[in-house]
Design an enzyme around this catalytic site. Structure first.
Site, PDB file in Angstrom:
ATOM      1  N   LYS A  73      90.992  64.324 -32.545  1.00 39.60           N
ATOM      2  CA  LYS A  73      89.664  63.812 -33.117  1.00 39.60           C
ATOM      3  C   LYS A  73      90.172  63.472 -34.605  1.00 39.60           C
ATOM      4  O   LYS A  73      89.546  62.569 -35.285  1.00 39.60           O
ATOM      5  CB  LYS A  73      88.690  65.039 -32.958  1.00 39.60           C
ATOM      6  N   GLN A  92      84.388  73.237 -32.226  1.00 41.08           N
ATOM      7  CA  GLN A  92      85.201  73.091 -30.955  1.00 41.08           C
ATOM      8  C   GLN A  92      84.957  74.171 -29.884  1.00 41.08           C
ATOM      9  O   GLN A  92      84.960  75.532 -30.294  1.00 41.08           O
ATOM     10  CB  GLN A  92      86.706  72.971 -31.380  1.00 41.08           C
ATOM     11  N   ASP A 116      78.116  66.263 -31.108  1.00 42.45           N
ATOM     12  CA  ASP A 116      78.285  66.522 -29.590  1.00 42.45           C
ATOM     13  C   ASP A 116      77.406  66.632 -28.724  1.00 42.45           C
ATOM     14  O   ASP A 116      77.765  66.515 -27.628  1.00 42.45           O
ATOM     15  CB  ASP A 116      78.770  68.174 -29.809  1.00 42.45           C
TER      16      ASP A 116
HETATM   17  N1  GUN Z   1      85.684  71.572 -25.602  1.00 37.63           N
HETATM   18  C1  GUN Z   1      86.211  70.803 -24.663  1.00 37.63           C
HETATM   19  N2  GUN Z   1      85.246  69.362 -24.765  1.00 37.63           N
HETATM   20  C2  GUN Z   1      84.716  69.679 -25.996  1.00 37.63           C
HETATM   21  C3  GUN Z   1      83.751  68.550 -26.799  1.00 37.63           C
HETATM   22  O1  GUN Z   1      83.582  67.782 -26.342  1.00 37.63           O
HETATM   23  N3  GUN Z   1      83.328  69.202 -27.807  1.00 37.63           N
HETATM   24  C4  GUN Z   1      83.432  70.431 -28.488  1.00 37.63           C
HETATM   25  N4  GUN Z   1      83.006  70.727 -29.614  1.00 37.63           N
HETATM   26  N5  GUN Z   1      84.297  71.173 -27.675  1.00 37.63           N
HETATM   27  C5  GUN Z   1      84.829  70.859 -26.545  1.00 37.63           C
END
Ligand code: GUN
Length: 310
Positions: free
Chosen positions: A53, A97, A120
């Site tokens: 990311k 995350q 998100d």
């Molecule tokens: N863990 C697995 N997929 C995601 C996501 O799309 N966003 C976040 N914040 N954590 C994750």
């Protein structure tokens, strides 16, 4: 018939380019879009997602500001970090995350975020707006799946879409989005309580596998010509690989690709779309913040800004 392999990287590149162009326009107005990335602990998959990311943010001319916390961090301390990020005007988006260490209540942390920064789309307000069709950020993976279907010209109007998995991140929001009027699919959700998922998948025009179980979807479960979207990312031990593992989706790829009309590979299918949709959400959050500030400098803007704070 061999399936058309959906190139998620190519579609994602187009979306990333749009994010980059919009970020450059903001930069010209003196605003550099910034995502705060909060990571608690050292989960290897989370570390690699966060790195991907941050790399994508940099590639699109945006800032990724990382907040690394030890696995043993207390919930109150984590909530303190979220509150500080909510108040920081140089931060436009916040990403925590997941999964969080088990002693921390995920719901409490997500709910503490300002929904205006919830790129998100996990905050209850964002989820409510998604279901009700209001403004707000859409969760990145489900949104990425919708964009893939659209860009590949896969018909959804009147189609039967079968989702495997009912997670808050993928399965549940996908069901809401696919049944929106403008998408118009008929949706079935299969989950661990479903007695015979094959009964449903065999009838499906679109199968979306998001269960986190390698090999869940076999060729016998797929209708000839169906679109098969694989959201699974499973690390399977493999001593012949340098990393010691390889990534497998939820779909038995080779045999299913012989039968399906479309299929997404793992990696290179849905994964790149998740990151691309995140970039678009971050740039949108920054645009919203910049427009609120510039709007507040005019009389009508000041009234609008005051109304927003009522
Ligand atoms: N863990 C697995 N997929 C995601 C996501 O799309 N966003 C976040 N914040 N954590 C994750």
């Amino acid at each position: 018939m061999a399936a058309k392999i959906i190139d998620g990287k190519a579609v994602a590149a187009k979306m990333r380019e749009e994010a980059r162009t919009r970020a450059a326009a903001l930069e010209a107005r003196g605003v550099r879009p910034c995502l705060a990335v909060v990571l608690a602990g050292e989960d290897p998959a989370s570390l690699s997602y966060v790195a991907a990311k941050e790399k994508a943010l940099a590639g699109a001319g945006m800032e990724g500001r990382e907040f690394r916390l030890p696995a043993g961090v207390g919930e109150a301390e984590l909530l303190g970090v979220i509150n500080a990020l909510n108040a920081d005007e140089t931060v436009h988006g916040i990403l925590v995350q997941l999964p969080l260490p088990s002693h921390i209540r995920e719901k409490a942390v997500i709910s503490a975020m300002d929904p205006a920064k919830d790129v998100d789309g996990f905050h209850p307000v964002s989820v409510g707006n998604m279901v009700l069709g209001g403004k707000g950020f859409l969760p990145c993976t489900p949104h990425g799946v919708l964009v893939l279907l659209r860009e590949e010209g896969i018909p959804t109007d009147g189609a039967h879409a079968v989702i495997l998995g009912r997670s808050n991140i993928v399965g549940k929001p996908l069901a809401a989005l696919l049944s929106r009027r403008e998408v118009n699919a008929t949706v079935t959700i299969c989950h661990t309580g479903t007695r015979n998922p094959g009964l449903y998948t065999k009838e499906a025009d679109i199968i979306i596998a998001a269960a986190g179980r390698p090999g869940l979807i076999s060729a016998g479960m797929v209708k000839e010509g169906a679109a098969v979207i694989d959201v699974g990312v499973n690390r399977v031990a493999d001593s012949s690989s340098k990393k010691g593992y390889r990534l497998l989706g939820d779909v038995d790829y080779g045999p299913v690709a012989e039968k399906a009309g479309w299929i997404t590979p793992v990696p290179g299918g849905v994964g790149p779309m998740t990151v691309a949709m995140l970039l678009l959400n971050v740039v949108e959050a920054a645009e919203n913040a910049a427009n609120a500030v510039s709007g507040a400098n005019t009389a009508s803007g000041a009234r609008a800004a005051a109304a927003r704070h009522d």
